[in-house]
Design an enzyme around this catalytic site. Sequence first.
Site, PDB file in Angstrom:
ATOM      1  N   SER A 141       1.488   0.182  10.518  1.00 46.40           N
ATOM      2  CA  SER A 141       1.329  -1.177  10.707  1.00 46.40           C
ATOM      3  C   SER A 141       2.288  -1.697  11.528  1.00 46.40           C
ATOM      4  O   SER A 141       2.103  -2.435  12.450  1.00 46.40           O
ATOM      5  CB  SER A 141       1.493  -2.125   9.362  1.00 46.40           C
ATOM      6  OG  SER A 141       2.672  -1.622   8.730  1.00 46.40           O
ATOM      7  N   HIS A 144       6.820  -7.369   7.965  1.00 45.37           N
ATOM      8  CA  HIS A 144       6.618  -6.740   9.182  1.00 45.37           C
ATOM      9  C   HIS A 144       7.056  -7.410  10.268  1.00 45.37           C
ATOM     10  O   HIS A 144       7.417  -8.768  10.030  1.00 45.37           O
ATOM     11  CB  HIS A 144       5.163  -6.846   9.202  1.00 45.37           C
ATOM     12  CG  HIS A 144       4.482  -5.771   8.359  1.00 45.37           C
ATOM     13  ND1 HIS A 144       4.142  -5.893   7.006  1.00 45.37           N
ATOM     14  CD2 HIS A 144       3.868  -4.476   8.764  1.00 45.37           C
ATOM     15  CE1 HIS A 144       3.609  -4.784   6.516  1.00 45.37           C
ATOM     16  NE2 HIS A 144       3.499  -3.930   7.491  1.00 45.37           N
TER      17      HIS A 144
END
Length: 271
Positions: free
Chosen positions: A47, A253
């Site tokens: 990711s 993230h």
Amino acid sequence: MSARRIWASVSTLALAAVAALGVAGPAAAADSADAATAGGYVALGDSYSSGVGAGSYLPDSGDCRRSTNAYPYLWQAAHSPASFDFVACSGATTSSVASGQLGVLSASTSLVSVTAGGNDIGFADVMRDCVLSSEAVCVNSVNNAIAQMNNSLPGRLDSLYGDIRARAPQAQVVVLGYPRFYQLSGNCVAGLTETERAAINNASDVLNDVLAKRSADAGFTFSGVVDEFTGHELCSGDAWLHGVTIPIHHSYHPKAAGQSGGYLPAFRSAV
């Protein structure tokens, strides 16, 4: 309900998504860029390479959530390689990269980027324990992850890197690391304790050390992102990383700014 309990409730949702972590002169730099664009560029990994958290996802990427704000997409837009295969995917491990992403590599591939390793050592489980359990449980979970980094992860990385080299024998391969999550003694007033934040940062350092060693032994280039993210960690006041947030899959993230200001310069400096 206390602020701590509200934060923990939102964190529970976020964890479900986490489960799904010499100077060249001008002529030399130009030669390097020419070599990188002469063949195809392939962006592999998890990711942090697909761009989860950065928004603007490509419609055909599904749950892989490949973003036009991710560093691979930004780099290819600026340099126009002969071909571009963006196959990084949220949740990828070293084994799923090896089994599901390497088919686009070939003898003509001239440049490869990859992030992998965070999911192999149970990043989601560590964050779950740290967010929802005691400080002692958090630190123990971090230490267990570090043991995996030192024991099982090196062999998995060697296997993946060997497969990449076999399929793309002429390519420059750039392995990118992971940022430290927290600025210690920062401005966060809720959430993890300072001891927990320090333990998580230390785990990031250990993971980056393992990645650097295994990539060097494979003949690849390692490019860390810790320096680029310094001053932009969680608790810094100018974070390039999401904390616990909605949509939940963005939690922990890089934001678009983390991709363009952190990962892209780190990648560009290695090519």
